[in-house]
Enzyme design. Structure first.
Site, short mmCIF file in Angstrom:
data_model
loop_
_atom_site.label_atom_id
_atom_site.label_comp_id
_atom_site.label_asym_id
_atom_site.label_seq_id
_atom_site.Cartn_x
_atom_site.Cartn_y
_atom_site.Cartn_z
N GLU A 95 51.77 -22.09 -18.66
CA GLU A 95 51.10 -21.39 -19.77
C GLU A 95 49.93 -22.21 -20.31
O GLU A 95 50.11 -23.36 -20.73
CB GLU A 95 52.12 -21.12 -20.89
CG GLU A 95 51.53 -20.31 -22.03
CD GLU A 95 52.55 -19.95 -23.11
OE1 GLU A 95 53.75 -19.78 -22.78
OE2 GLU A 95 52.14 -19.83 -24.27
N LYS B 123 60.70 -20.14 -29.35
CA LYS B 123 60.08 -20.04 -28.02
C LYS B 123 58.94 -21.06 -27.92
O LYS B 123 58.76 -21.72 -26.89
CB LYS B 123 59.58 -18.60 -27.79
CG LYS B 123 59.09 -18.32 -26.39
CD LYS B 123 57.64 -18.69 -26.15
CE LYS B 123 57.20 -18.37 -24.74
NZ LYS B 123 55.85 -18.84 -24.45
N ASP C 200 67.86 -29.74 -16.00
CA ASP C 200 68.25 -28.34 -15.87
C ASP C 200 67.79 -27.57 -17.12
O ASP C 200 68.47 -27.61 -18.16
CB ASP C 200 69.77 -28.29 -15.69
CG ASP C 200 70.30 -26.89 -15.51
OD1 ASP C 200 69.59 -25.92 -15.81
OD2 ASP C 200 71.47 -26.78 -15.08
N HIS D 46 44.01 -20.09 -27.88
CA HIS D 46 44.70 -19.59 -26.69
C HIS D 46 43.71 -18.96 -25.71
O HIS D 46 43.74 -19.23 -24.52
CB HIS D 46 45.75 -18.56 -27.12
CG HIS D 46 46.66 -18.17 -26.02
ND1 HIS D 46 47.74 -18.94 -25.64
CD2 HIS D 46 46.64 -17.12 -25.17
CE1 HIS D 46 48.34 -18.37 -24.63
NE2 HIS D 46 47.69 -17.27 -24.32
C1 MEV Z 1 53.40 -18.84 -27.40
O1 MEV Z 1 53.82 -19.24 -26.13
C2 MEV Z 1 54.18 -19.55 -28.47
C3 MEV Z 1 53.91 -19.10 -29.91
O2 MEV Z 1 54.08 -17.70 -30.03
C4 MEV Z 1 54.88 -19.86 -30.79
C5 MEV Z 1 54.87 -19.42 -32.23
O3 MEV Z 1 54.55 -18.26 -32.54
O4 MEV Z 1 55.27 -20.26 -33.07
C6 MEV Z 1 52.48 -19.42 -30.28
#
Ligand code: MEV
Length: 452
Positions: free
Chosen positions: A99, A293, A309, A406
């Site tokens: 990513e 995430k 793992d 991003h």
């Molecule tokens: C993207 O991979 C992760 C985010 O969505 C985490 C977040 O919103 O805190 C940017």
């Protein structure tokens, strides 16, 4: 691949999508079968796989033998995030991840905190867990009394498995009998705890558990108390748990609120919004999942780079996030006496010996980059990567928004999709330094270069 060399049964199997004895085919035959059955352009499909084979045959064989039915290698980029200051020691952290912007975000957070005292960490526990699940029909007190008698034998009969681990200071910590009949009739378990030191310990734990199960069952069958009563015991399964709430690490950063000031935002405002964002993730599961995430972007990337793992880590981390029966943020923040503190507590069962750690050349490389850490030190590094990633994400979210950074990082992916030439790439990157990146804006710009 050369189908004229195939035997009759293999030729027949090419006609149908059902296959038997697939694992016994050679790598080339497997690819041939796949190309024949699933791909329009068979030559291209084959070539794609072959182009990812390593020219070093020994290295390729090593990868072929990691799993079954290997047909090629699946690459992920390995990046590094420098400038991490953890417990006053400098680290460059390896990250395997596809990513865009994750490595850049980690590096930025590392730099930000390196000038504010760096990351501080603490190991809160290293206990791993495994269970023997079984059913028993009979008097629970009688089972408890049998368990008390057999418990020392459970330890002694596992001695050949535990000897080496014990020599190094680890081994079985405890075994308890748990009555689970309130949830499932006749269901009991041996709940076992372990210290596996620098090993992740899955093989050690599972071997111990299978030995416990056998000792427990054999002792039961020979015990006159149960022969007379006619009670029965059935072992259902023996397996480690990936839920490791007592294999826990804490990582933290802190600084005076005023030191959080940036170009467009005062420290106090930044801290207030940051705390609000964390509170939302602590209370709102929809946000908590995305928040965590982002943490896992950092954690998984280091876990993968160090040959650990990541599925085990993911499962354990999310269970921990839901331990209060509501899924919540893994990170927390507070302001006390004008000091901003931001921390994570996360369960991580990691190994720095065994598994892939000595086998995979890039894992060995990553371990050396980290100065060959112990598993405790690796837990600290991984937790820091998660915290740094979360800091960078929340910082962007409450200030510029996430898309700006991003999309800048994603620009290269778009250019590669458009098969842009080096000169086109360079001109496009230059242009988008001052323009907003969107997919269509990039396409338009590249087209304008091509038609100019
Ligand atoms: C993207 O991979 C992760 C985010 O969505 C985490 C977040 O919103 O805190 C940017």
């Amino acid at each position: 691949m050369q189908s004229q060399y195939l035997c009759d049964s293999h030729k027949k199997s090419l006609m149908t999508k059902e296959v038997s004895g697939f694992s016994k085919l050679t790598k080339s035959q497997k690819i041939d079968w796949l190309a024949q059955h699933y791909f329009q352009d068979k030559e291209q499909a084959t070539q794609t796989l072959v182009s990812y084979w390593n020219s070093d045959e020994k290295l390729q064989q090593l990868h072929d033998e990691f799993i079954e039915n290997t047909i090629s290698n699946y690459y992920l980029p390995l990046g590094v995030a420098p400038n991490f200051l953890i417990n006053n020691k400098r680290y460059t952290i390896p990250m395997a991840i596809e990513e865009s912007s994750v490595v850049a975000a980690a590096s930025k957070a590392a730099k930000f905190w390196a000038t504010r005292g760096g990351f501080k960490t603490e190991i809160l526990g290293t206990t791993k867990v495994g269970q023997v699940h079984f059913t028993y029909t009979g008097n629970a007190k009688q089972l408890q009394s049998y368990f008390s008698d057999i418990k020392p034998v459970l330890f002694s009969e596992a001695a050949s498995i535990t000897r080496n681990m014990e020599k190094r200071g680890g081994g079985i910590k405890d075994i308890t009998l748990v009555n689970k009949t309130a949830s499932i009739s006749n269901y009991y378990q041996l709940h076992c705890t372990f210290e596996t030191l620098d090993a992740m310990g899955a093989n050690f734990i599972n071997s111990c558990l299978e030995q416990f199960a056998s000792t427990f069952e054999n002792g039961f069958l020979k015990d006159p108390r149960f022969r007379e009563s006619g009670d029965s015991l059935q072992i259902i399964m023996s397996i480690l748990s990936n839920y490791v709430p007592d294999c826990l690490v804490r990582a933290e950063v802190s600084c005076p609120v005023k030191e959080l000031s940036e170009k467009n935002i005062e420290g106090a405002m930044f801290a207030e919004k940051f705390l609000q964002a964390i509170a939302i993730a602590e209370h709102e599961p929809y946000r908590a999942v995305t928040h965590n995430k982002g943490i896992m972007n950092g954690i998984d990337a280091v876990v993968l780079a160090t040959g650990n793992d990541f599925r085990a880590v993911e499962a354990g981390v999310h269970a921990y996030a839901a331990r209060t029966m509501q899924y919540r943020s893994l990170t927390h923040a507070k302001i006390e006496d004008e000091i901003f503190t931001f921390w994570i507590e996360v369960p991580l069962a990691l190994g720095t010996v065994g598994g892939l750690t000595k086998l995979h050349p890039l894992v060995r490389w990553s371990m050396e980059l980290l100065q060959n850490p112990s598993s405790k030190e690796l837990m600290e590094i991984v937790a820091v990567a998660g915290l740094a990633q979360n800091f960078a994400a929340v910082k962007s979210l409450i200030t510029t928004g996430i898309q700006q950074g991003h999309m800048k990082m994603h620009l290269m992916n778009i250019l590669n999709q458009l098969e842009a030439q080096p000169e086109e790439k360079q001109k496009t990157v230059q242009y988008f330094k001052t323009h907003t990146v969107t997919h269509s804006a990039v396409v338009d710009f590249v087209n304008s270069l091509r038609t100019a």
